[in-house]
Design an enzyme around this catalytic site. Structure first.
Site, PDB file in Angstrom:
ATOM      1  N   ALA A  60       0.778  -1.143  -0.015  1.00  0.00           N
ATOM      2  CA  ALA A  60      -0.089   0.093   0.043  1.00  0.00           C
ATOM      3  C   ALA A  60       0.987   1.193   0.038  1.00  0.00           C
ATOM      4  CB  ALA A  60      -0.862  -0.048   1.119  1.00  0.00           C
ATOM      5  N   TYR A  61       2.147   1.335   0.284  1.00  0.00           N
ATOM      6  CA  TYR A  61       3.233   2.377   0.468  1.00  0.00           C
ATOM      7  C   TYR A  61       3.322   3.020  -1.064  1.00  0.00           C
ATOM      8  CZ  TYR A  61       3.877   0.937   5.269  1.00  0.00           C
ATOM      9  OH  TYR A  61       3.632   0.678   6.698  1.00  0.00           O
ATOM     10  N   GLN A  62       2.709   3.929  -1.307  1.00  0.00           N
ATOM     11  CA  GLN A  62       2.960   4.565  -2.574  1.00  0.00           C
ATOM     12  C   GLN A  62       3.031   3.595  -3.610  1.00  0.00           C
ATOM     13  OE1 GLN A  62       2.680   7.472  -0.569  1.00  0.00           O
ATOM     14  NE2 GLN A  62       3.566   8.434  -2.214  1.00  0.00           N
ATOM     15  N   LYS A  88       3.345  -6.034   3.902  1.00  0.00           N
ATOM     16  CA  LYS A  88       2.093  -6.303   4.088  1.00  0.00           C
ATOM     17  C   LYS A  88       0.894  -6.262   3.119  1.00  0.00           C
ATOM     18  CE  LYS A  88       3.483  -2.890   7.684  1.00  0.00           C
ATOM     19  NZ  LYS A  88       4.100  -2.261   6.771  1.00  0.00           N
TER      20      LYS A  88
END
Length: 329
Positions: A60-62, A88
């Site tokens: 989900a990060y960037q 994750k």
């Protein structure tokens, strides 16, 4: 650097984990303040030099670019087996649910994408990013167990959940012979201690690793008044978590400053030393190499029992914020 075993696993990790939410294409995600690949490389390379071997990212990060940066950079400087990588996965989307995609199919698809982003054949710790209320728990646990058996991950962790959920998941895993969660990544720091009610005691009883995020409260526990950063001014999610309790948190932050000045160490060292004293392996982000120095020094910083009591005494209960607040609805 000091190292320890990660909960009920055979993974040996540094007592500081470098959080990689601050790395990634700033045009492709929630955060506008993230570092580009060149600047991310400087931080990651320096962390390796200082003995940090534990890195935490997420698909989900960037939009996955954090994973991409991390994978490419690590490949330049260190053998895969010498680092511990955590990433994750997110819950199923409404579109996936409508199409009948199962929890197991979803997990496998997300993991395969993360492995592609990272350029790796396996992940050491695969973390259930937030509780999926629309997918049966059995489906989640069996799906995770299947990819462990396939050799794509070694262990599983969980983030943003209640203690009863973690207990229920591990009880189900024990009943059916599935892998159990060996770590919890929750919101925990000196100015947000709600995890101490149930989660921390439960994890200590079961030897589940405590790997808190927001260890420095988005910079509030590491910067003197008047100091600023791009993240402090632009991180809207951190503002959501901390702005409403700014007045009651100020007393604790003042005491962090006082102890840091008295001991001639940084606020970062005080704040992280407190978490380490609580048995945690803090996840900490960095956008400057100097911040890595503070993280590393915190491992050897010593707080007396009196100083710990002094830091803890002003704390007042906080309402849950962010993902956990949404989970109450």
């Amino acid at each position: 650097m000091k190292y320890k075993k990660l909960g009920n696993s055979d993974l040996i990790v540094s007592n500081i984990c470098l959080g990689c939410m601050g790395f990634g294409d700033s045009a492709k995600g929630q955060h506008s303040w993230t570092l580009n690949e060149e600047n991310s490389e400087e931080i990651i390379k320096y962390a390796l030099e200082k003995g940090i071997n534990f890195f935490d990212t997420a698909i989900a990060y960037q939009s996955g670019t954090s994973e991409q940066y991390l994978g490419r950079i690590l490949k330049k400087y260190i053998e895969r087996e010498k680092v511990v990588i955590a990433t994750k996965f997110l819950p199923r989307t409404e579109d996936e649910i409508e199409k009948g995609i199962s929890g197991q199919q979803h997990i496998e698809t997300m993991l395969n994408k993360s492995l592609e982003n990272l350029g790796m054949e396996y992940v050491d710790l695969y973390i259930y990013h937030m509780w999926d209320y629309n997918t049966p728990l059995y489906d989640i646990m069996e799906g995770l167990n299947n990819i462990i058996k396939a050799g794509k991950i070694k262990y599983i962790g969980i983030s943003n959940c209640f203690a009863w959920q973690l207990a229920e998941a591990n009880a189900l895993a024990e009943k059916y012979g599935f892998a159990k969660f060996i770590s919890i990544q929750g919101h925990y720091n000196l100015i947000f201690r709600e995890e101490e009610r149930e989660m921390i005691p439960y994890c200590k009883e079961k030897n589940i690793a405590i790997t808190p995020y927001s260890s420095l409260a988005g910079g509030r526990l590491s910067k003197h008044y008047g100091e600023s950063s791009r993240r402090l001014t632009e991180d809207k999610y951190a503002k959501l978590k901390y702005d409403l309790t700014e007045k009651q948190d100020k007393t604790i932050i003042d005491r962090v400053i006082e102890i840091a000045d008295k001991k001639n160490i940084s606020m970062t060292e005080v704040s992280l030393a407190w978490l380490i004293k609580k048995g945690a392996i803090p996840i900490v982000g960095a956008t400057k190499t100097a911040q890595i120095d503070g993280m590393v020094k915190s491992v050897n910083a010593i707080l007396t029992e009196e100083e710990i009591k002094y830091l803890e005494e002003p704390y007042l209960p906080h309402k849950l914020v962010g993902v956990m607040a949404q989970n109450l609805k």
